[in-house]
Design a protein around this motif. Structure first.
Motif, mmCIF file in Angstrom:
data_model
loop_
_atom_site.group_PDB
_atom_site.id
_atom_site.type_symbol
_atom_site.label_atom_id
_atom_site.label_comp_id
_atom_site.label_asym_id
_atom_site.label_seq_id
_atom_site.Cartn_x
_atom_site.Cartn_y
_atom_site.Cartn_z
ATOM 1 N N GLY A 116 66.043 -27.246 39.531
ATOM 2 C CA GLY A 116 66.492 -28.448 38.841
ATOM 3 C C GLY A 116 65.528 -29.007 37.808
ATOM 4 N N GLY A 117 64.399 -28.341 37.597
ATOM 5 C CA GLY A 117 63.486 -28.781 36.545
ATOM 6 C C GLY A 117 63.930 -28.172 35.220
ATOM 7 N N VAL A 118 63.359 -28.652 34.123
ATOM 8 C CA VAL A 118 63.771 -28.141 32.816
ATOM 9 C C VAL A 118 63.400 -26.671 32.628
ATOM 10 C CG1 VAL A 118 63.827 -30.338 31.568
ATOM 11 C CG2 VAL A 118 61.646 -29.135 31.809
ATOM 12 N N GLU A 119 62.424 -26.190 33.403
ATOM 13 C CA GLU A 119 61.983 -24.804 33.255
ATOM 14 C C GLU A 119 62.760 -23.882 34.195
ATOM 15 O OE1 GLU A 119 60.070 -27.273 34.636
ATOM 16 O OE2 GLU A 119 60.411 -26.543 36.668
ATOM 17 N N SER A 120 62.996 -22.648 33.760
ATOM 18 C CA SER A 120 63.715 -21.689 34.607
ATOM 19 C C SER A 120 62.819 -21.216 35.740
ATOM 20 C CB SER A 120 64.156 -20.488 33.775
ATOM 21 O OG SER A 120 65.156 -20.880 32.868
#
Ligand code: PLP
Length: 385
Positions: free
Chosen positions: A328-332
């Motif tokens: 759920g963070g902006v990073e994959s």
């Protein structure tokens, strides 16, 4: 309760609430204690474990988004789950899904082993098994839809009705979707909770939780317990999560746009045996998802050909995806549920839930989609050599 649209609620939460200085953004209140006006004359807040202005603004924002009465901000997602356990006595039975987040499974099964309540682990899509479990008259039914890590869907309205018929409360883990994509209280559930560590905060720099009740009285009871056992969230974490919330609508759009591309790409890839993503038309929960969700989210898992050896090469070769717990963070992010997020489940329970050694879970970030696909492409190719 408010008629404002979710994106407006998320962005405007706490804006213009500073009556003292007119600060546009709500202030962070770090004071652990608050002066009384005089003898036995408390202000709204007296001690920060019990109540804190920053935490209260964040809790109210999530309660508004979930259409609930009371929002309780907790120190972690797990402490939100643990808070619900305070409603149970040694005579009570709880139904939990067989494929829920490993930490929830661990908490319920271990507390049950200590005799704190009885637990029944059930596949909630197996109508007969669910009916048999409900016949035991549980006090609580825990639902996780979509489930972690296999993205299985549960018809929340149907399970809630059946649970209410036997007098059980229903609590739904809404972590994978956020209140923007699913609102379980509107589907009849009594409690909804999130690990705010994930999409709500969205920047992988807070561990937190939140729980919302439909009913005021139940909310007051749980807020009493949250103070009593001391699991309320910190002001700083609440401040950050509230800050993250403001960009949730726009982040979610990009997460999902990318996830749809990734799911279609994986589906057609020769290195992949199966893709679990509710947005795919042949996903068994696709129709339920269309009905009860606003969109399909950005979490998915897949089975790679070549077993755990192929998984290792994949992880080794990926340059953009980070091998890490969480989502759920902006990073994959990419993970191996069996040895990471679901390691708290015994291997037999993992097998029963369908968690194999070749299962890989991804949280699709908001990087440029061409970079995401080319990273997957080179790593998947290497995994099959
Ligand atoms: N629920 C789900 C679906 C999760 O994925 C997690 C964590 O991964 C939790 C609850 C627990 O949240 P936390 O790690 O914030 O305690």
């Amino acid at each position: 309760m408010t008629s404002k649209k979710p994106a407006t609620l998320a962005v405007r939460a706490g804006i213009n609430s500073d009556k003292h200085h007119g600060g546009v953004v709500p202030a962070i209140h770090l004071s652990s204690t608050y002066a009384l006006k005089g003898f036995n004359d408390k202000r709204q807040f007296d001690y920060s474990r019990t109540g804190n202005p920053t935490r209260s603004t964040f809790g109210q924002a999530i309660a508004d988004l979930e259409h609930g009465a009371v929002g309780i901000v907790t120190s972690t997602g797990m402490s939100a789950v643990h808070l619900i356990c305070q409603l149970l006595t040694t005579q009570d039975t709880v139904i939990i899904p067989h494929d829920c987040y490993g930490g929830s499974y661990r908490l319920f099964t271990h507390l049950a082993k200590r005799g704190q309540f009885n637990v029944i682990v059930v596949d909630q899509n197996d109508e007969e098994a669910l009916a048999q479990a409900l016949a035991k008259k549980p006090r609580l039914v825990l639902v996780e839809s979509p489930s972690n890590p296999l993205l299985r869907l549960v018809d929340i309205e149907k399970v809630t009705q059946a649970s209410h018929n036997v007098g059980a409360l229903v609590a739904v883990d809404n972590t994978f979707l956020s209140p923007l994509l699913q609102q379980p209280l509107l589907l009849g559930a009594d409690i909804v909770f999130h690990s705010t560590t994930k999409y709500i905060n969205g920047h992988s720099d807070v561990v937190g939780g939140v729980l919302v009740t439909k009913d005021q009285e139940l909310g007051v009871e749980l807020a009493w317990w949250a103070n009593c056992i001391g699991i309320t969230g910190s002001p700083f974490d609440s401040y950050l999560a509230l800050r993250g919330l403001k960009t949730l609508p726009i982040r979610m759009k990009q997460h999902q746009e990318n996830a749809n591309v990734v799911a279609k790409y994986l589906k057609n890839h020769s290195a992949i045996n199966a893709v679990y993503f509710p947005g795919l038309k042949d996903h068994p929960g696709h129709e339920i998802a269309k009905r009860q969700q606003k969109d399909f989210g950005a979490m998915m898992s897949f089975e790679i050909k070549g077993g755990v050896e192929a998984v290792k090469v994949l992880f080794d070769k990926l340059a953009l995806f980070t091998l890490a717990q969480s989502l759920g963070g902006v990073e994959s992010l990419i993970s191996h549920p069996s040895t990471m997020t679901h390691a708290g489940m015994e291997i037999e329970a993992q097998i029963a839930a369908g968690i194999t050694q070749s299962l890989v879970r991804i949280s699709v970030g908001i990087e440029d989609i061409t970079d995401i696909i080319s990273d997957l492409e080179q790593a998947l190719l290497a995994s099959q050599i």
